[in-house]
Design an enzyme around this catalytic site. Structure first.
Site, PDB file in Angstrom:
ATOM      1  N   ALA A  94       0.838  -1.202   0.000  1.00  0.00           N
ATOM      2  CA  ALA A  94       0.000   0.000   0.000  1.00  0.00           C
ATOM      3  C   ALA A  94       0.867   1.243   0.000  1.00  0.00           C
ATOM      4  CB  ALA A  94      -0.930   0.002   1.211  1.00  0.00           C
ATOM      5  N   ASP A  95       0.308   2.318  -0.528  1.00  0.00           N
ATOM      6  CA  ASP A  95       0.977   3.614  -0.481  1.00  0.00           C
ATOM      7  C   ASP A  95      -0.075   4.707  -0.533  1.00  0.00           C
ATOM      8  OD1 ASP A  95       3.921   4.587  -0.568  1.00  0.00           O
ATOM      9  OD2 ASP A  95       2.807   6.007  -1.806  1.00  0.00           O
ATOM     10  N   THR A  96       0.241   5.839   0.064  1.00  0.00           N
ATOM     11  CA  THR A  96      -0.670   6.981   0.104  1.00  0.00           C
ATOM     12  C   THR A  96       0.083   8.251  -0.245  1.00  0.00           C
ATOM     13  OG1 THR A  96      -2.030   5.947   1.814  1.00  0.00           O
ATOM     14  CG2 THR A  96      -2.217   8.331   1.603  1.00  0.00           C
TER      15      THR A  96
END
Length: 182
Positions: A94-96
């Site tokens: 995941a990445d934001t």
């Protein structure tokens, strides 16, 4: 963790989170306590630069979406490769990123940069993009993982009332940073 495979068959799956972030660990614990965490060894800047070069004519929100998709996929693949691609394992990457005033905010360099970012976010709405990629043995054909089989999905919170960091007093960002900065 037990997963339903669509045919009323239950399969035991080991979950690996491709992150050691306290926030990501807190989120996955809402789903299961049965997981391990592993840091992904990738060059995030190289991935970001590649996305920007291939989408430089696109809008910044579209570039942000493509960036989180690419980063989540790269993290999940790196961890899956590092652990030897086991048959019974699902890796979650995941990445934001935050898009504000037509630019993507990166990770703060230090406390002062974090305060600057929070102040900017408190003055105007932003869009928050999160990409998630799930990778398991079924993603691979002939030893490689085609993009379509491990394509990260991205979601965006674009509602300023839900995404804004509003109402911070002049010393609010500094106090907030004291509680979350490690």
């Amino acid at each position: 963790m037990l997963l339903y495979n669509g045919y009323a068959k239950i399969t035991l799956v080991n979950i690996v989170l491709a992150s050691t972030s306290p926030r990501r660990r807190k989120l996955i614990k809402k789903i299961t306590e049965e997981y391990t965490a592993s840091s992904a060894d990738i060059d995030e800047k190289a991935v970001e630069d590649a996305v920007f070069l291939s989408h430089r004519e696109d809008s910044m929100p579209h570039i942000a979406e493509m960036t989180v998709r690419a980063l989540s996929r790269a993290k999940a693949l790196a961890v899956f490769d590092a652990i030897g691609r086991p048959e019974d394992t699902l890796v979650i990457g995941a990445d934001t990123v935050v898009c504000l005033s037509g630019e993507i905010l990166g990770k703060p360099k230090d406390r002062e940069d974090a305060v600057r970012m929070l102040r900017a976010q408190s003055k105007e709405p932003q869009q928050v993009f999160t990409g998630v990629t799930l990778i398991g043995k079924g993603c691979f054909e002939n030893g490689s993982c085609p993009a379509g089989r491990a394509q990260g999905c991205a979601c965006c919170c674009g509602d300023p009332d839900r995404c804004g960091v509003s109402g911070l007093a002049s010393d609010g960002p500094s106090q907030h940073i004291q509680t979350v900065w490690r």
